[in-house]
Design an enzyme around this catalytic site. Structure first.
Site, PDB file in Angstrom:
ATOM      1  N   LYS A 227       1.008  -1.807   0.547  1.00  0.00           N
ATOM      2  CA  LYS A 227      -0.427   0.146   0.241  1.00  0.00           C
ATOM      3  C   LYS A 227       0.863   1.535   0.064  1.00  0.00           C
ATOM      4  O   LYS A 227       0.839   1.995  -0.355  1.00  0.00           O
ATOM      5  CB  LYS A 227      -1.079   0.436   0.905  1.00  0.00           C
ATOM      6  CG  LYS A 227      -2.505  -1.197   0.771  1.00  0.00           C
ATOM      7  CD  LYS A 227      -2.760  -1.296   2.383  1.00  0.00           C
ATOM      8  CE  LYS A 227      -3.903  -2.371   1.919  1.00  0.00           C
ATOM      9  NZ  LYS A 227      -4.788  -3.051   3.395  1.00  0.00           N
TER      10      LYS A 227
ATOM     11  N   ASP B 163     -11.428   2.476   4.064  1.00  0.00           N
ATOM     12  CA  ASP B 163     -11.626   0.843   3.762  1.00  0.00           C
ATOM     13  C   ASP B 163     -12.805   0.563   3.674  1.00  0.00           C
ATOM     14  O   ASP B 163     -13.151  -0.857   3.404  1.00  0.00           O
ATOM     15  CB  ASP B 163     -10.492   0.324   5.031  1.00  0.00           C
ATOM     16  CG  ASP B 163      -9.481  -0.468   5.167  1.00  0.00           C
ATOM     17  OD1 ASP B 163      -9.384  -1.162   3.252  1.00  0.00           O
ATOM     18  OD2 ASP B 163      -8.893  -1.082   6.053  1.00  0.00           O
TER      19      ASP B 163
ATOM     20  N   GLN C 131      -4.950  -2.214   9.567  1.00  0.00           N
ATOM     21  CA  GLN C 131      -4.839  -3.258   9.104  1.00  0.00           C
ATOM     22  C   GLN C 131      -5.049  -4.758   9.777  1.00  0.00           C
ATOM     23  O   GLN C 131      -4.761  -4.682  11.090  1.00  0.00           O
ATOM     24  CB  GLN C 131      -2.967  -3.608   8.745  1.00  0.00           C
ATOM     25  CG  GLN C 131      -3.082  -5.571   7.792  1.00  0.00           C
ATOM     26  CD  GLN C 131      -4.064  -4.655   5.971  1.00  0.00           C
ATOM     27  OE1 GLN C 131      -3.566  -3.567   5.669  1.00  0.00           O
ATOM     28  NE2 GLN C 131      -3.770  -6.084   5.771  1.00  0.00           N
TER      29      GLN C 131
HETATM   30  N1  GUN Z   1      -6.828  -7.314   5.898  1.00  0.00           N
HETATM   31  C1  GUN Z   1      -7.113  -7.872   4.876  1.00  0.00           C
HETATM   32  N2  GUN Z   1      -7.629  -7.245   3.701  1.00  0.00           N
HETATM   33  C2  GUN Z   1      -7.955  -6.164   4.837  1.00  0.00           C
HETATM   34  C3  GUN Z   1      -8.297  -4.594   4.138  1.00  0.00           C
HETATM   35  O1  GUN Z   1      -8.726  -4.730   2.825  1.00  0.00           O
HETATM   36  N3  GUN Z   1      -7.172  -4.023   5.084  1.00  0.00           N
HETATM   37  C4  GUN Z   1      -7.189  -4.103   6.218  1.00  0.00           C
HETATM   38  N4  GUN Z   1      -7.499  -2.893   6.508  1.00  0.00           N
HETATM   39  N5  GUN Z   1      -7.023  -5.233   6.352  1.00  0.00           N
HETATM   40  C5  GUN Z   1      -7.060  -6.101   5.588  1.00  0.00           C
END
Ligand code: GUN
Length: 292
Positions: free
Chosen positions: A52, A119, A96
């Site tokens: 990211k 998100d 995350q």
């Molecule tokens: N863990 C697995 N996929 C994601 C996601 O798209 N966003 C976040 N914050 N955590 C994750």
């Protein structure tokens, strides 16, 4: 069978985002800024967050990584979130997942300002999505919708079967594909661990979304000839022939199912890069909302 090249599409959209960022910067000096909070030392989470941040750099966004030890308390994390909510320099942020067991994920999600929830996990954004109102869409489903759109895959009137009902993929995916929109207008079946015969359902799918988190779960016998296969799984399986000791496989047995599919996403290089792309599209949207 045509491969849906998520990695290539992500690179293309990254350039589109970059040129928009340059335009905004020229107009008012603003640069979209994403923050990511990473708790603990899970190699998979660290790798996702790294991707990211890397994508941010490539698209000309600013990024801030906040990394904390697994021993952080829930109230300390909630304080970090409050600071990010109030920080005018940050347009959007993510925490995350998964979080350590002693932290309540729901409480954390609820603490994020919906206007910075890039998100798309906050119930305010989920509620708006359900009603077809403007919102931040959850990153993975938004990435998949973008793939379907850019590849010109017809969804209207098709039967879509989603395998897995998670809050962040399966459930929102089933809602987005059943909405009156393009992509959308599907008849959707959402299957899960209590579905009596998953194969019987998946064999009826024109579009199959596998998001169950079990390596190679979907085999050719579970798929209709000519189906579109979207593999959301990113599973690490031991592999001593690889330097790092593992390889990534999806929820779909690629070699087996690719003989029957019309379109298919690979793992890696399919849905994963599009999740990151969707997050960036949401961050740009957040930055634009702030200045509009
Ligand atoms: N863990 C697995 N996929 C994601 C996601 O798209 N966003 C976040 N914050 N955590 C994750």
């Amino acid at each position: 069978m045509k491969i849906i090249d998520g990695k290539g599409l992500a690179e293309k959209i990254k350039l589109e985002l970059k040129s928009e960022v340059e335009q905004i910067r020229a107009e008012n000096g603003n640069i979209p800024h994403l923050a990511a909070v990473l708790i603990g030392d899970s190699p998979a989470s660290a790798s996702y967050v790294r991707n990211k941040v890397r994508f941010c750099e490539g698209a000309g966004f600013e990024s801030t990584l906040i990394k904390k030890d697994e021993s952080i308390t829930e109230s300390e994390l909630l304080e970090i979130i409050q600071d990010l909510n109030e920080n005018d320099d940050i347009n959007g942020f993510i925490v995350q997942l998964p979080l350590p067991d002693h932290i309540d994920e729901h409480k954390v999600t609820m603490a994020i300002d919906p206007k910075k929830d890039v998100d798309g996990f906050h119930p305010t954004n989920i509620g708006k999505m359900v009603q077809g109102l403007d919102s931040f869409l959850p990153a993975t489903p938004y990435g998949i919708m973008t793939m379907l759109e850019r590849y010109g895959i017809e969804t209207s009137g098709k039967h879509c079967v989603v395998v897995g009902r998670s809050n962040i993929v399966g459930t929102p995916m089933s809602i987005l594909l059943s909405r009156k929109s393009n992509p959308g207008n599907c008849t959707v079946t959402l299957t899960h661990s209590r579905t009596k015969d998953i194969g019987e359902e998946t064999r009826r799918a024109d579009i199959l979304i596998a998001a169950i988190g079990i390596p190679n779960f979907v085999c050719a016998g579970m798929v209709k000839e000519g189906a579109v296969i979207i593999d959301v799984g990113i599973n690490r399986v031991e592999d001593d022939t690889r330097k790092r000791g593992y390889r990534l496989v999806g929820d779909v047995d690629y070699d087996d199912v690719s003989k029957k599919a019309s379109f298919m996403t690979p793992v890696p290089g399919g849905v994963g890069p599009m999740t990151v792309t969707a997050l960036m599209m949401n961050t740009l949207k957040a930055a634009k909302l702030k200045t509009s």
